[in-house]
Design an enzyme around this catalytic site. Structure first.
Site, PDB file in Angstrom:
ATOM      1  N   ASP A  91       0.803  -1.223   0.000  1.00  0.00           N
ATOM      2  CA  ASP A  91       0.000   0.000   0.000  1.00  0.00           C
ATOM      3  C   ASP A  91       0.838   1.277   0.000  1.00  0.00           C
ATOM      4  O   ASP A  91       0.289   2.378   0.132  1.00  0.00           O
ATOM      5  CB  ASP A  91      -0.983  -0.021   1.165  1.00  0.00           C
ATOM      6  N   ASP A 153      -6.811  -4.756  -4.472  1.00  0.00           N
ATOM      7  CA  ASP A 153      -6.581  -3.366  -4.075  1.00  0.00           C
ATOM      8  C   ASP A 153      -5.303  -2.791  -4.699  1.00  0.00           C
ATOM      9  O   ASP A 153      -5.177  -1.593  -4.911  1.00  0.00           O
ATOM     10  CB  ASP A 153      -6.456  -3.239  -2.550  1.00  0.00           C
TER      11      ASP A 153
HETATM   12  N1  GLY Z   1      -7.134  -1.978   0.991  1.00  0.00           N
HETATM   13  C1  GLY Z   1      -7.968  -2.488   1.999  1.00  0.00           C
HETATM   14  C2  GLY Z   1      -9.394  -2.115   1.871  1.00  0.00           C
HETATM   15  O1  GLY Z   1      -9.882  -1.707   0.831  1.00  0.00           O
HETATM   16  O2  GLY Z   1     -10.067  -2.254   2.862  1.00  0.00           O
END
Ligand code: GLY
Length: 373
Positions: A91, A153
């Site tokens: 992330d 994601d």
């Molecule tokens: N990236 C984690 C979520 O969307 O909760």
């Protein structure tokens, strides 16, 4: 009310609320609002970029120096986690795109460029060449093996890599982004247009092992936020590469998403639930998908273009009319988000990424075209 009217009205209200909440939240990292107040996270948590990103969206319009200062302070605080190697996962894209890349694009800060390039290198270092995917997570508990895990994601993290190739002229970043995106098209996007949240690969042989439910109900359900990440992420990959298979995949997921929306256009947390399972809304999925649909509308022509544009607007308008609270001291902008239903974490709460994408969507409808992504 015409589009211009409700967008201007919503924008005014957002500006007023952020003027207040910027004082209570400060240069910190909110995640979910409970009882009207945002719970703060450590800067290494994946949501760290959204509040400063939202502040940059506001600053772009208002040029308010105090807002800029808070966004810069948040970015500087992220320096402390860059060396906390074990705590950083994929992330980094979310985190440094909405802080350093945003600031670099708006103000040309060389420090920000350097920070974002370091993050891009760390993100690129997570690539598993055996399976052609970017590894999502580090072990969260002693002995846990996440080395073969990729999640949908990550499509939003790839913009950092495309940006890095554009800035440095070095094609390695974008080549890895494309390889990961190819894997997503082949292994995550299903025939009906729904997507898996998690796919696990054998990290040595690269073979696919299984799809997993993750934050959705199950491996073959359709977690709405995952589908929203896919719409926006695939469209961004098309934006950067011109590769038609990403556009086709984005359209397929968009059609699945649109056709599963309830009457108020804001999705349930999962689109494919068996009877008897609760289905609270996830307003954040709506906001993310709306931003993806608005960009997708610009990449296609009639008849799809007006459909995507109209759906993006309808979602944002419904969020504004039905999912906001301007009168109480609630810090969140968008109510009724679902963070993690299977873990029963933050159900029916404002979520900072819902707020961020709501503001990004409004800014786009106001005419701000340059993407931070
Ligand atoms: N990236 C984690 C979520 O969307 O909760």
């Amino acid at each position: 009310m015409s589009e211009q009217q409700w967008v201007n009205e919503a924008w005014e209200k957002v500006m007023k609320k952020i003027e207040r909440t910027s004082k209570s939240i400060g240069a910190n990292f909110p995640h979910a609002s409970e009882n009207g107040k945002y719970v703060l996270e450590e800067p290494y948590w994946w949501t760290a970029g959204f509040w400063p990103g939202l502040l940059w969206q506001v600053y772009r319009d208002t040029k308010d120096e105090s807002i800029k200062q808070l966004a810069e302070e948040c970015e500087e605080k992220l320096d402390s986690v860059r060396n906390a190697f074990y705590k950083l996962d994929h992330d980094m894209g979310f985190m440094w795109t909405l802080t350093s890349v945003a600031r670099f694009k708006l103000l040309g800060s060389e420090d920000s460029k350097r920070r974002a390039l370091i993050a891009a290198n760390l993100l690129m270092g997570r690539f598993n060449a055996n399976g052609s995917f970017i590894r999502a997570w580090n072990p969260w508990t002693e002995g846990e093996d996440n080395s073969g895990i990729a999640i949908i994601d990550c499509m939003m993290n790839l913009s950092l890599l495309y940006w890095a190739s554009e800035e440095t002229g070095d094609p390695r970043y974008k080549s890895i982004a494309r390889k990961h995106a190819d894997t997503v098209v082949n292994e995550f996007v299903r025939d009906d247009g729904a997507v898996h949240h998690i796919v696990r690969f054998n990290p040595e042989s690269g073979e696919r092992v299984e799809a997993m439910g993750g934050q959705g109900y199950g491996p073959d359900s359709a977690w709405s936020r995952g589908n929203a990440w896919a719409i926006y992420g695939l469209t961004l990959n098309y934006h950067y590469t011109g590769e038609v298979k990403y556009l086709e995949a984005a359209k397929k997921v968009a059609h699945f998403f649109i056709s599963h929306l309830p009457e108020d256009f804001v999705p349930d947390w999962d689109f494919l639930l068996p009877k008897g399972v609760d289905f609270p809304r996830d307003s954040s999925a709506g906001a993310i998908a709306a931003c993806g649909l608005l960009l997708l509308a610009e990449k296609v022509s009639v008849p799809e273009s007006p459909l995507y544009r109209r759906m993006g607007e309808k979602i944002l308008q419904s969020l504004y009319e039905n999912y906001t609270d301007w009168d109480s001291m609630e810090e969140g902008l968008i109510l009724h988000g679902t963070s993690h239903f299977p873990e029963q974490k933050y159900i029916d709460n404002p979520l900072i990424y819902g707020d961020y994408f709501f503001v990004e969507g409004l800014a786009r409808l106001k005419g701000y075209q340059e993407l931070f992504w």
